[in-house]
Design a protein around this motif. Structure first.
Motif, short mmCIF file in Angstrom:
data_model
loop_
_atom_site.label_atom_id
_atom_site.label_comp_id
_atom_site.label_asym_id
_atom_site.label_seq_id
_atom_site.Cartn_x
_atom_site.Cartn_y
_atom_site.Cartn_z
N ALA A 80 11.22 76.65 58.95
CA ALA A 80 12.57 76.19 58.60
C ALA A 80 13.29 77.31 57.86
O ALA A 80 12.70 78.35 57.56
CB ALA A 80 12.49 74.93 57.74
N GLY A 81 14.52 77.06 57.55
CA GLY A 81 15.30 78.06 56.81
C GLY A 81 16.77 77.85 57.08
O GLY A 81 17.17 76.88 57.72
N ARG A 82 17.60 78.78 56.57
CA ARG A 82 19.05 78.64 56.79
C ARG A 82 19.75 79.92 56.35
O ARG A 82 19.18 80.75 55.63
CB ARG A 82 19.59 77.43 56.04
N LEU A 83 20.99 79.96 56.81
CA LEU A 83 21.86 81.02 56.33
C LEU A 83 22.48 80.51 55.03
O LEU A 83 23.07 79.44 55.00
CB LEU A 83 22.96 81.28 57.38
N ARG A 121 22.81 85.63 52.52
CA ARG A 121 21.34 85.77 52.59
C ARG A 121 20.80 84.84 53.68
O ARG A 121 21.42 83.84 54.02
CB ARG A 121 20.68 85.38 51.26
N ILE A 122 19.60 85.16 54.15
CA ILE A 122 18.89 84.25 55.06
C ILE A 122 17.61 83.82 54.35
O ILE A 122 16.88 84.66 53.81
CB ILE A 122 18.53 84.93 56.39
N LEU A 123 17.36 82.52 54.35
CA LEU A 123 16.11 82.00 53.75
C LEU A 123 15.17 81.62 54.89
O LEU A 123 15.55 80.87 55.80
CB LEU A 123 16.39 80.76 52.89
N THR A 156 17.10 84.58 65.36
CA THR A 156 16.09 85.50 65.90
C THR A 156 14.74 85.32 65.20
O THR A 156 13.70 85.67 65.75
CB THR A 156 16.52 86.98 65.72
N PHE A 157 14.76 84.74 64.00
CA PHE A 157 13.50 84.53 63.27
C PHE A 157 12.94 83.12 63.43
O PHE A 157 11.73 82.92 63.32
CB PHE A 157 13.71 84.79 61.76
N LYS A 158 13.80 82.18 63.68
CA LYS A 158 13.40 80.78 63.69
C LYS A 158 12.28 80.54 64.71
O LYS A 158 12.41 80.91 65.89
CB LYS A 158 14.61 79.91 64.05
N GLY A 159 11.19 79.95 64.24
CA GLY A 159 10.07 79.63 65.13
C GLY A 159 9.17 80.81 65.43
O GLY A 159 8.17 80.67 66.14
N GLU A 179 9.07 92.13 60.00
CA GLU A 179 8.90 92.30 61.44
C GLU A 179 8.43 91.00 62.07
O GLU A 179 7.79 90.16 61.42
CB GLU A 179 7.88 93.42 61.74
N ILE A 180 8.81 90.81 63.32
CA ILE A 180 8.31 89.67 64.09
C ILE A 180 7.04 90.15 64.79
O ILE A 180 7.07 91.12 65.55
CB ILE A 180 9.36 89.17 65.10
N VAL A 181 5.91 89.44 64.50
CA VAL A 181 4.64 89.94 65.05
C VAL A 181 4.25 89.22 66.35
O VAL A 181 3.52 89.76 67.16
CB VAL A 181 3.48 89.85 64.03
N GLU A 182 4.69 88.01 66.52
CA GLU A 182 4.41 87.33 67.79
C GLU A 182 5.33 86.12 67.90
O GLU A 182 5.79 85.59 66.89
CB GLU A 182 2.95 86.87 67.86
N ALA A 183 5.60 85.70 69.12
CA ALA A 183 6.39 84.49 69.30
C ALA A 183 5.52 83.29 68.97
O ALA A 183 4.32 83.29 69.22
CB ALA A 183 6.87 84.42 70.74
N LYS A 184 6.13 82.25 68.38
CA LYS A 184 5.35 81.06 68.04
C LYS A 184 4.92 80.35 69.31
O LYS A 184 5.71 80.21 70.24
CB LYS A 184 6.20 80.11 67.20
N LYS A 185 3.65 79.94 69.34
CA LYS A 185 3.17 79.28 70.56
C LYS A 185 3.59 77.82 70.52
O LYS A 185 3.67 77.23 69.48
CB LYS A 185 1.66 79.39 70.64
#
Ligand SMILES: [Fe+2]
Length: 473
Positions: A395-398, A402-404, A437-440, A467-473
């Motif tokens: 979860a998170g939000r703008l 800032r982005i949380l 781009t980060f969500k999930g 960094e994004i290390v992998e897409a969430k499965k």
């Protein structure tokens, strides 16, 4: 002088004041067990005396009043008194009793009738005989209460052992049997009673137990004539009244009673059962049965999905030892007739503790490269520590500029870890599309731990640190 004498008084019956366990000394060796036919040899009384326990807990069937000419027969009040007297005159028993403080409850055979409960017609007479045998003082309220339940606490603060002896007979509802034997046997099993009002302990004893469990103590030995955790065999067990069994487990949990170990008897075998789910920490039920009534030859263990070890042959007794070192260790033992340890489970007292607020285990940090922490690990660090943390963004939000990014759906969760990406860290525009781009996705973030509203987090000030290390499965 008065204080000295009082310290020697053992609340509830004892052999003599001279043998009482001083209440201010920590217990380190507590023997227990059940099932002794007073008309058969019982060398284990001497073995227990030689082991020099500071306390002996008798879990019931301490004598057999309901055997006549080798057959089960409901006892008269006179037969109950006579059976206690037969036990009391045995030389090994007398020697044990003279040197060992004792507390007891009863099971069916010393209550006077096989498998009997609250319906037993001679229960009042049986209770008087019980207290006469254990020399309960004449003015003790235990003589006038209904049932023989009792509790006491030994040892100084920080090293207290609470002994709770339940009475599973005086109030217990009538059990029900199936209408036919188990296939290939003559055993007609008891069947679960789920009626409202069906009880094991009765209202008064339940209220008393709740109050006892709220008293402070480090170790609590709850003594039950019959098994609590083993719920599988067809004989007497707490599982015959499943709602009452659940009530007991829930009460241990809801009162926050840590350090509980269950001691039980009755089954003419020894075993250690473990329920690792019901009370928030490992709940052991160690069954010691009997002093002279166990089968001499190996017998197949009874059904028990909770069993961790078993002693399905040979007379034995139980011993709880406590090493009160900085991180105390409790050892649950069954010992052979010659005193040797047959089986044991050792557990650190610190493990017999429910962890407040941790209802489910933290997500395991499997598969992470060395030096990369899961949120649960990062939250154990301190402000100012440099860490690399990895998690899937749940979860998170703008939030303004800032982005949380949160590791849990509920940002208020104790387990949540937040990464804050500041505008100055970003070369492009920081907007909802950036957040998307980060969500999930699973992110790996490097940074210094800071606090916000007393919670550790990472503020990202350079986009190279996330960094994004992998897409969430
Ligand atoms: Fe029994």
């Amino acid at each position: 002088m008065l204080r000295f004498l009082l310290s020697l008084v053992f609340a509830g019956g004892l052999a003599s004041a001279a043998s009482a366990q001083p209440k201010d000394r920590p217990l380190t060796k507590i023997a227990f067990g059940s099932c002794a036919d007073q008309n058969k040899p019982c060398p284990i009384w001497k073995t227990i005396a030689d082991a020099k326990p500071e306390l002996l807990l008798l879990l019931g069937d301490t004598m057999y009043a309901d055997i006549e000419d080798g057959k089960l027969k409901a006892a008269s009040p006179e037969k109950i008194v006579r059976s206690y007297a037969e036990l009391a005159k045995l030389e090994d028993w007398k020697a044990l009793r003279a040197q060992t403080p004792m507390l007891g409850t009863w099971d069916d055979h010393d209550y006077g009738h096989n498998d009997a409960g609250g319906e037993w017609e001679h229960k009042v007479a049986a209770q008087k005989a019980f207290h006469d045998f254990f020399e309960t003082p004449a003015d003790s309220p235990r003589r006038t209460q209904k049932g023989v339940y009792h509790a006491d606490i030994f040892g100084p603060e920080g090293k207290r052992v609470q002994v709770i002896l339940l009475d599973g007979r005086y109030f217990r509802s009538l059990l029900k049997r199936a209408d036919k034997p188990l296939p290939g046997t003559r055993i007609v099993p008891y069947i679960p009673i789920t009626d409202d009002g069906a009880t094991m302990l009765g209202d008064e004893q339940w209220k008393w137990l709740e109050a006892e469990l709220k008293k402070p103590a480090e170790v609590r030995l709850i003594c039950s004539g019959i098994q609590v955790v083993n719920d599988d065999h067809p004989f007497e067990k707490w599982g015959n009244l499943p709602k009452e069994r659940r009530k007991l487990l829930d009460l241990i949990k809801s009162t926050g009673a840590n350090g509980v170990v269950l001691l039980s008897g009755d089954r003419h075998l020894g075993e250690i059962s473990l329920d690792s789910k019901s009370v928030g920490y490992p709940l052991f039920d160690i069954t010691a049965s009997g002093f002279n009534q166990a089968s001499a030859n190996y017998r197949d263990p009874e059904a028990n999905k909770y069993r961790v070890s078993s002693l399905p042959y040979g007379n034995h007794f139980g011993m709880v030892t406590i090493d009160w070192a900085a991180d105390p260790v409790v050892s649950l033992q069954l010992r052979h007739e010659n005193g040797e340890i047959a089986i044991q489970s050792k557990v650190k007292l610190s493990q017999l503790r429910a962890k407040p607020g941790e209802k489910e285990p933290a997500k395991p940090a499997v598969g992470l490269p060395e030096g990369v922490l899961a949120p649960a690990e990062a939250l154990k660090k301190k402000e100012g520590d440099d860490v690399t943390v990895q998690f899937a963004v749940e979860a998170g939000r703008l939030a303004g500029k800032r982005i949380l990014l949160n590791s849990e759906k509920d940002f208020k969760s104790e387990k949540n870890f937040t990464v804050v990406v500041n505008e100055k860290a970003w070369t492009g525009k920081l907007d909802k599309a950036t957040f998307d781009t980060f969500k999930g996705k699973t992110i790996r973030v490097k940074g210094k731990l800071s606090t916000f509203q007393e919670k550790l987090q990472i503020q990202v000030n350079d986009e190279k640190d996330i960094e994004i290390v992998e897409a969430k499965k």
